[in-house]
Enzyme design. Sequence first.
Site: not given
Length: 419
Positions: A141, A313
């Site tokens: 949005d 990661h």
Amino acid sequence: MNIAVEHIATDQPPDEAKARDLDYGWQSGNQVELLENGEAYFPRVFDAMRTAQREILLETFILFEDKVGHELQGILIEAAQRGVKVVVSLDGFGCGELSAVFLAALADAGVMVQMFDPASKTLGIRTNWFRRLHRKIVVVDAEVAFIGGINFSADHLGDFGPEAKQDYSVQVTGPAVADLHHFALAQSGRQVRTRRGWRRRQQRPSPWATDSGEGLVRLIYRDNLQHRDDIEEAYIYALSQAKKRAVIANAYFFPGYRLLREIRNAARRGVQVQLIMQGQPDVLLAKLAARMLYDYLLKDGVVIHEYCQRPLHGKVALVDDDWSTVGSSNLDPLSLALNLEANVLIRDRAFNQQLYDSLETLSKNHCQVIPAKHKPRLWLWRLTVGFLVFHVMRHFPALTGWLPAHKPRLKPFESQAHD
């Protein structure tokens, strides 16, 4: 059943989008929250999608058909069915194993699915290794955005087991979301309404904001056109300004000589420089490559930790008390010379401290320190190989110029799937 899926076979949207290739400046008055691992990230981003009223834009390198992928699929389908515009951009390599049935469910519900540079397997092997869409961005949005290194896959959750990844993302609310929204729209090939103040600048904004106020955020990205070095330059500049401390936690660490030199120089002038590397890598080559650089850095006082609890990661860093970066870019040749990446730069003391505390807990409790006089077995052989590999990789960006480049175009197509 026909699936309407667009394949993006380009580093950028069509030619007319080049006018939107902008340098995003610093935006003040933002709220930024660190989200560590899937346990924090998935509930937050899924809740935002469930309450979306108008639009969901999503880019990801990996989406698997596991419990996380199926939950995401259900949320996107439900959003599209209630009239929300949903655009999903997936990488053709990272998402190459998605089934036609999985994609059909999304497309039939009205989700616009786009695949970046897909390629069929050759002798059972995927060959589209280079110039990947490696970004992980969600904008809902145009009011809240998420950016970082976390993919939509169950291996970012602790219950995945020993191979569960340690990773980071951020949630951003405030004026910087408009930049992330604009960027995500432009990269997906959607129509972008340019607001006043968005224009190509003669000089790129500094990676170090002139004001050190709270809540400053700047979007930076890497493409294969006008922004090849933006992320690397941001690291280099921030390290050159460091006065007290610098912490870099990066999964795949094999940067170019300029960045290595700036890390070393910071340590030489008394900055406490700490690197957190993979000790239990998901890619063994990543660990071997990083270790080739240890002696160069250790001798000048850089402290190196290897995270050994599970695969690291993350792609995060901080300098001093208020500069931080979180995003998708590793510090290796793929991210710095080929892949499409996006990070946010953050000037905010509270966020910097939150990230520092998280990394400090990681380094103290789950890492091993590499001794300053590190000399592995067969060190002479390693030194020789390391010297050769380092200088090959130093020129890797130039060598990749020999690889065929993608032409900037969108290629719609239809794929067949059967129930």
